[in-house]
Design an enzyme around this catalytic site. Sequence first.
Site, mmCIF file in Angstrom:
data_model
loop_
_atom_site.group_PDB
_atom_site.id
_atom_site.type_symbol
_atom_site.label_atom_id
_atom_site.label_comp_id
_atom_site.label_asym_id
_atom_site.label_seq_id
_atom_site.Cartn_x
_atom_site.Cartn_y
_atom_site.Cartn_z
ATOM 1 N N GLN A 149 25.345 -26.164 -16.415
ATOM 2 C CA GLN A 149 26.687 -25.324 -16.001
ATOM 3 C C GLN A 149 26.896 -25.887 -14.406
ATOM 4 O OE1 GLN A 149 23.768 -21.610 -15.379
ATOM 5 N NE2 GLN A 149 26.112 -20.641 -14.320
ATOM 6 N N LEU A 192 26.447 -22.828 -35.933
ATOM 7 C CA LEU A 192 27.230 -21.825 -36.325
ATOM 8 C C LEU A 192 26.291 -19.949 -36.541
ATOM 9 C CD1 LEU A 192 29.640 -23.821 -39.066
ATOM 10 C CD2 LEU A 192 29.629 -22.778 -36.325
ATOM 11 N N ARG A 193 25.323 -20.410 -37.517
ATOM 12 C CA ARG A 193 24.480 -19.770 -37.372
ATOM 13 C C ARG A 193 23.866 -19.211 -36.070
ATOM 14 N NH1 ARG A 193 18.589 -19.665 -40.717
ATOM 15 N NH2 ARG A 193 17.984 -16.780 -41.120
ATOM 16 N N ARG A 199 26.843 -9.605 -28.080
ATOM 17 C CA ARG A 199 27.159 -9.678 -27.389
ATOM 18 C C ARG A 199 28.243 -9.179 -27.308
ATOM 19 N NH1 ARG A 199 22.712 -9.800 -23.576
ATOM 20 N NH2 ARG A 199 21.212 -11.653 -24.974
#
Length: 217
Positions: free
Chosen positions: A87, A171-172, A181
């Site tokens: 970030q 991917l899971r 979300r």
Amino acid sequence: MIIQKPAVEVLSTESYEDMLRRIERIGRVCYKSEDRIEEGSAEKFIRGIIRRGHESVIEHGSITVKFICDRGVTHEIVRHRIASYSQESTRYCNYVKEKFGSQITCIDLATGFRYDLNDETDRKKYDVWQEAMENAERSYFQMIELGATPQEARSVLPNSLKTELVATMDLREWRHFFRLRADAAAHPQCREVACMLLERFAREYPVFFADLLEAEG
């Protein structure tokens, strides 16, 4: 001060077709059915294992995404533990510098919360927010002028400050992310970027995500 809308960017370079072929090959080890691999078999195979809840197989694939959103939203995103994050750091980024336009950038409150700026109540809320952002920018600049380091001055920066967060999930875990979300009960600004990303994933990686978009829609 700059007011910017949120955005998402997919940074992964593996093609959808290569991901399909690789995950099919891995998944068929479970059943020793490698001999059934043929042109066009991957999507059908993967769709079947997802439908049966055998999602551990798709953990072998991952996607990297850059979120451009406010810092409050990133506090929601990083709660997904099975992921890697990098970030933009307010300790080291000095927003007085020219490369940042010598001003702070804030993510527009109106889009995530769907303010109607022609509505008097929404307009008043938005005006209060905008004034608060301008005051924060002014205080930040004053602290820097007084010799404060960016890591000191960041104490006055708002949750609405624009930030860039790079996230890599398998991917899971992305499927889990979207279930939480992109849900109607999610924080509106987090749901905004999640839905934005889900629409793109469903288009570019359909066998892994199209069912979630259909369920969400």
